[in-house]
Scaffold this motif. Structure first.
Motif, mmCIF file in Angstrom:
data_model
loop_
_atom_site.group_PDB
_atom_site.id
_atom_site.type_symbol
_atom_site.label_atom_id
_atom_site.label_comp_id
_atom_site.label_asym_id
_atom_site.label_seq_id
_atom_site.Cartn_x
_atom_site.Cartn_y
_atom_site.Cartn_z
ATOM 1 N N VAL A 21 48.474 52.616 70.817
ATOM 2 C CA VAL A 21 49.743 52.370 70.146
ATOM 3 C C VAL A 21 49.440 51.752 68.781
ATOM 4 N N ASP A 22 49.833 52.464 67.708
ATOM 5 C CA ASP A 22 49.698 51.953 66.346
ATOM 6 C C ASP A 22 50.976 51.208 65.987
ATOM 7 N N ALA A 41 61.309 25.803 52.764
ATOM 8 C CA ALA A 41 62.304 26.838 52.513
ATOM 9 C C ALA A 41 62.907 27.377 53.798
ATOM 10 N N PRO A 42 64.192 27.126 54.030
ATOM 11 C CA PRO A 42 64.863 27.865 55.102
ATOM 12 C C PRO A 42 65.022 29.313 54.651
ATOM 13 N N THR A 43 64.844 30.253 55.586
ATOM 14 C CA THR A 43 64.792 31.675 55.229
ATOM 15 C C THR A 43 65.574 32.514 56.234
ATOM 16 N N TYR A 44 66.215 33.550 55.724
ATOM 17 C CA TYR A 44 66.809 34.582 56.568
ATOM 18 C C TYR A 44 66.059 35.872 56.246
ATOM 19 N N ALA A 45 65.423 36.472 57.255
ATOM 20 C CA ALA A 45 64.540 37.614 57.005
ATOM 21 C C ALA A 45 64.863 38.795 57.904
ATOM 22 N N ASN A 46 64.490 39.977 57.419
ATOM 23 C CA ASN A 46 64.596 41.219 58.168
ATOM 24 C C ASN A 46 63.211 41.845 58.216
ATOM 25 N N LEU A 47 62.779 42.232 59.401
ATOM 26 C CA LEU A 47 61.478 42.872 59.586
ATOM 27 C C LEU A 47 61.692 44.155 60.373
ATOM 28 N N ASP A 48 61.228 45.258 59.813
ATOM 29 C CA ASP A 48 61.348 46.569 60.459
ATOM 30 C C ASP A 48 59.932 47.011 60.843
ATOM 31 N N ILE A 49 59.683 47.134 62.148
ATOM 32 C CA ILE A 49 58.354 47.481 62.670
ATOM 33 C C ILE A 49 58.423 48.843 63.352
ATOM 34 N N LYS A 50 57.373 49.635 63.138
ATOM 35 C CA LYS A 50 57.284 50.966 63.749
ATOM 36 C C LYS A 50 56.074 50.994 64.681
ATOM 37 N N ALA A 51 56.270 51.556 65.882
ATOM 38 C CA ALA A 51 55.176 51.729 66.843
ATOM 39 C C ALA A 51 55.066 53.214 67.164
ATOM 40 N N THR A 52 53.822 53.721 67.133
ATOM 41 C CA THR A 52 53.564 55.121 67.449
ATOM 42 C C THR A 52 52.533 55.177 68.564
ATOM 43 N N ALA A 53 52.914 55.787 69.692
ATOM 44 C CA ALA A 53 52.018 55.916 70.838
ATOM 45 C C ALA A 53 51.429 57.323 70.844
ATOM 46 N N SER A 54 50.094 57.394 71.053
ATOM 47 C CA SER A 54 49.406 58.687 71.092
ATOM 48 C C SER A 54 48.622 58.811 72.394
ATOM 49 N N TYR A 55 48.760 59.993 73.047
ATOM 50 C CA TYR A 55 48.008 60.241 74.274
ATOM 51 C C TYR A 55 47.911 61.752 74.486
ATOM 52 N N GLY A 56 46.687 62.231 74.625
ATOM 53 C CA GLY A 56 46.464 63.650 74.917
ATOM 54 C C GLY A 56 47.029 64.602 73.882
ATOM 55 N N ASN A 93 49.682 64.237 72.101
ATOM 56 C CA ASN A 93 51.118 64.019 71.908
ATOM 57 C C ASN A 93 51.342 62.632 71.319
ATOM 58 N N SER A 94 52.409 62.486 70.547
ATOM 59 C CA SER A 94 52.748 61.166 70.017
ATOM 60 C C SER A 94 54.259 60.972 70.022
ATOM 61 N N GLU A 95 54.625 59.712 70.143
ATOM 62 C CA GLU A 95 56.037 59.329 70.157
ATOM 63 C C GLU A 95 56.174 58.047 69.349
ATOM 64 N N SER A 96 57.235 57.941 68.526
ATOM 65 C CA SER A 96 57.449 56.769 67.675
ATOM 66 C C SER A 96 58.755 56.080 67.999
ATOM 67 N N ALA A 97 58.768 54.782 67.747
ATOM 68 C CA ALA A 97 59.978 53.977 67.901
ATOM 69 C C ALA A 97 59.943 52.870 66.859
ATOM 70 N N SER A 98 61.112 52.454 66.407
ATOM 71 C CA SER A 98 61.215 51.372 65.428
ATOM 72 C C SER A 98 62.056 50.236 65.985
ATOM 73 N N GLU A 99 61.731 49.035 65.534
ATOM 74 C CA GLU A 99 62.521 47.860 65.893
ATOM 75 C C GLU A 99 62.834 47.102 64.618
ATOM 76 N N ASP A 100 64.099 46.790 64.445
ATOM 77 C CA ASP A 100 64.580 46.093 63.264
ATOM 78 C C ASP A 100 65.124 44.745 63.725
ATOM 79 N N SER A 101 64.569 43.635 63.204
ATOM 80 C CA SER A 101 65.054 42.328 63.645
ATOM 81 C C SER A 101 65.415 41.456 62.450
ATOM 82 N N ASN A 102 66.493 40.714 62.599
ATOM 83 C CA ASN A 102 66.950 39.740 61.609
ATOM 84 C C ASN A 102 66.852 38.364 62.243
#
Length: 176
Positions: free
Chosen positions: A84-85, A111-126, A128-137
């Motif tokens: 998984v990348d 510094a107090p902060t309000y942040a947004n982080l968008d992370i992508k995960a790509t799973a590879s096997y045999g 084939n690959s599948e991707s998913a993203s998670e966006d968190s505030n």
């Protein structure tokens, strides 16, 4: 005579304001780390920032700041023989920094902060690959230390903590 006095006062006030306050832009490298289920994940991002420095007292400044970033270092983990990348797609944050400056160029900030982080995960096997993203505030709190080489250039080290992760950033700031 009154017009000349008012004009002189206005020019003197404007020059004092512009000397005390300034734009601050920066670039940095951010390492985002998360520990979950006995796994340590470390991701890297390049960030750019823009803020405006308001002088409150001789040593205290308030700096509202916006930061944007994109991922440059991903991590590959193996879960049940599946690679998984994980990478940062984007990062954005708004913060208000309180900065205390010493006479020797050293400064400290929080510094107090309000942040947004968008992370992508790509799973590879045999093949084939599948991707998913998670966006968190999340709200977080940061603090750090900096050193001003002169009135225009400084360097900073900042640590931020959020609900699920930590971030360590090293960067260069330019005042203009």
């Amino acid at each position: 005579m009154l017009k000349k006095l008012l004009l002189g006062t206005l020019i003197l006030t404007a020059s004092t304001i512009t000397q005390a306050n300034s734009w601050v832009a920066g670039i940095g490298y951010m390492n985002v780390s998360e520990s979950e289920d006995d796994m340590d994940i470390n991701l890297g991002a390049i960030t750019a920032s823009l803020g405006y420095k308001f002088q409150v007292t001789d040593t205290l400044y308030i700096i509202p700041e916006v930061r944007l970033g994109t991922g440059v270092a991903k991590e590959t983990i193996n879960i049940w023989d599946v690679n998984v990348d994980i990478e940062i797609k984007s990062f954005s944050a708004i913060s208000v920094k309180a900065q205390w400056e010493l006479d020797n160029g050293l400064y400290f900030f929080a510094a107090p902060t309000y942040a947004n982080l968008d992370i992508k995960a790509t799973a590879s096997y045999g093949g084939n690959s599948e991707s998913a993203s998670e966006d968190s505030n999340e709200f977080g709190l940061g603090g750090g230390i900096g050193y001003s080489f002169n009135e225009s250039i400084s360097t900073e080290l900042m640590f931020e903590t959020y609900e699920d992760l930590n971030a360590l950033t090293v960067g260069v700031k330019f005042s203009f």
